[in-house]
Design an enzyme around this catalytic site. Structure first.
Site, short mmCIF file in Angstrom:
data_model
loop_
_atom_site.label_atom_id
_atom_site.label_comp_id
_atom_site.label_asym_id
_atom_site.label_seq_id
_atom_site.Cartn_x
_atom_site.Cartn_y
_atom_site.Cartn_z
N HIS A 1 15.63 39.81 38.25
CA HIS A 1 16.56 40.41 39.21
C HIS A 1 17.97 40.59 38.65
O HIS A 1 18.84 39.74 38.86
CB HIS A 1 16.64 39.51 40.45
N GLY B 1 11.02 42.39 46.25
CA GLY B 1 10.66 42.09 47.64
C GLY B 1 9.18 41.81 47.67
O GLY B 1 8.66 41.12 46.80
N CYS C 1 11.15 43.49 39.60
CA CYS C 1 10.24 42.56 40.26
C CYS C 1 9.16 43.30 41.04
O CYS C 1 8.30 43.92 40.43
CB CYS C 1 11.04 41.58 41.11
N ILE D 1 12.05 35.34 40.39
CA ILE D 1 11.67 34.82 41.70
C ILE D 1 10.26 35.33 42.03
O ILE D 1 10.05 36.52 42.26
CB ILE D 1 12.66 35.30 42.80
N GLU E 1 20.22 42.44 39.71
CA GLU E 1 21.18 42.66 40.80
C GLU E 1 21.77 41.34 41.31
O GLU E 1 22.74 41.35 42.06
CB GLU E 1 20.52 43.45 41.95
N SER F 1 5.80 43.58 47.24
CA SER F 1 5.31 44.88 46.76
C SER F 1 4.26 45.51 47.67
O SER F 1 4.17 46.73 47.78
CB SER F 1 4.77 44.74 45.34
N1 GLN Z 1 5.71 38.26 44.31
C1 GLN Z 1 6.21 39.52 44.82
C2 GLN Z 1 5.09 40.56 44.85
O1 GLN Z 1 4.06 40.34 44.28
C3 GLN Z 1 7.36 40.01 43.98
C4 GLN Z 1 8.51 39.03 44.04
C5 GLN Z 1 9.87 39.65 44.03
O2 GLN Z 1 10.03 40.87 44.07
N2 GLN Z 1 10.88 38.81 44.05
O3 GLN Z 1 5.22 41.55 45.48
#
Ligand code: GLN
Length: 196
Positions: free
Chosen positions: A179, A51, A83, A143, A181, A53
């Site tokens: 990911h 998500g 992630c 992602i 999941e 962070s």
């Molecule tokens: N780019 C997001 C971050 O730095 C991480 C991306 C993700 O969790 N899909 O928080």
């Protein structure tokens, strides 16, 4: 087995489904949503989803969930960060983390860099060799993924991609830049649940 999924922001539902799928393969267990303090102490394993962070970290800290996660880690409860979750597990951030004073749990001896592979449109999937889960490559979906640039004491490197470390383990802590999941392959979840 009771698995706490930090449910503040990000790919929470996908993680619940993936955890339930893997748990059902191994005789059951439940995935519980962690939105506030008081739930973590009864969990046998914890998952920190992807998500944003900065958002997840700030709210987790404010709600007192972060302190509970740190205590759980001290008590040897396995924690999986994917992630954004990988970023949150790290002890050492990058310039952006430093400049914005971003909250990190500082549990794993890893150096990370956010958005290492570029922006949203540079998201990609690739077959990844992860020897600890077997010969067959894992379809890894990245992602806006972070990467681990350097590891310190007690960290085992599990996989690399484009010269970056994208999967690592330190005792019962597992960090993945991609990911798992979002695929139906439950091998990484099973690898993680085996730590319980
Ligand atoms: N780019 C997001 C971050 O730095 C991480 C991306 C993700 O969790 N899909 O928080």
């Amino acid at each position: 087995m009771r698995v706490g999924i930090i449910a503040i922001q990000g790919s929470v539902e996908e993680h619940v489904k993936a955890a339930e799928r893997a748990l059902s393969e191994r005789g059951g267990g439940e995935a519980v949503l962690v939105k506030h303090a008081g739930i973590i102490p009864s969990c046998d394993a914890i998952i920190l989803p992807g998500g944003e962070s900065t958002t997840i970290g700030r709210l987790m800290h404010r709600e007192g969930i972060a302190d509970e996660i740190k205590s759980a880690a001290k008590g040897d409860v396995p924690i999986l960060g994917t992630c954004a979750g990988l970023i949150l597990l790290a002890r050492y951030g990058d310039k952006q983390v430093e400049q914005t004073n971003q909250f990190l749990l500082e549990l794993m001896n890893i150096h990370i860099t956010r958005n290492a592979f570029g922006r949203q449109r540079e998201s990609f999937e690739t077959p990844l060799k992860i020897p600890v889960i077997g010969e067959k490559a894992f379809n890894a979906i990245f992602i806006r993924a972070p990467a681990i640039t350097k590891v310190e004491k007690n960290v085992e490197i599990l996989a690399k991609c484009n010269g970056y470390i994208v999967a690592a383990k330190q005792d019962k802590l597992v960090a993945l830049a991609f990911h798992p999941e979002l695929t139906r392959d439950t091998r990484l979840h099973n690898f993680f649940f085996d730590l319980v």
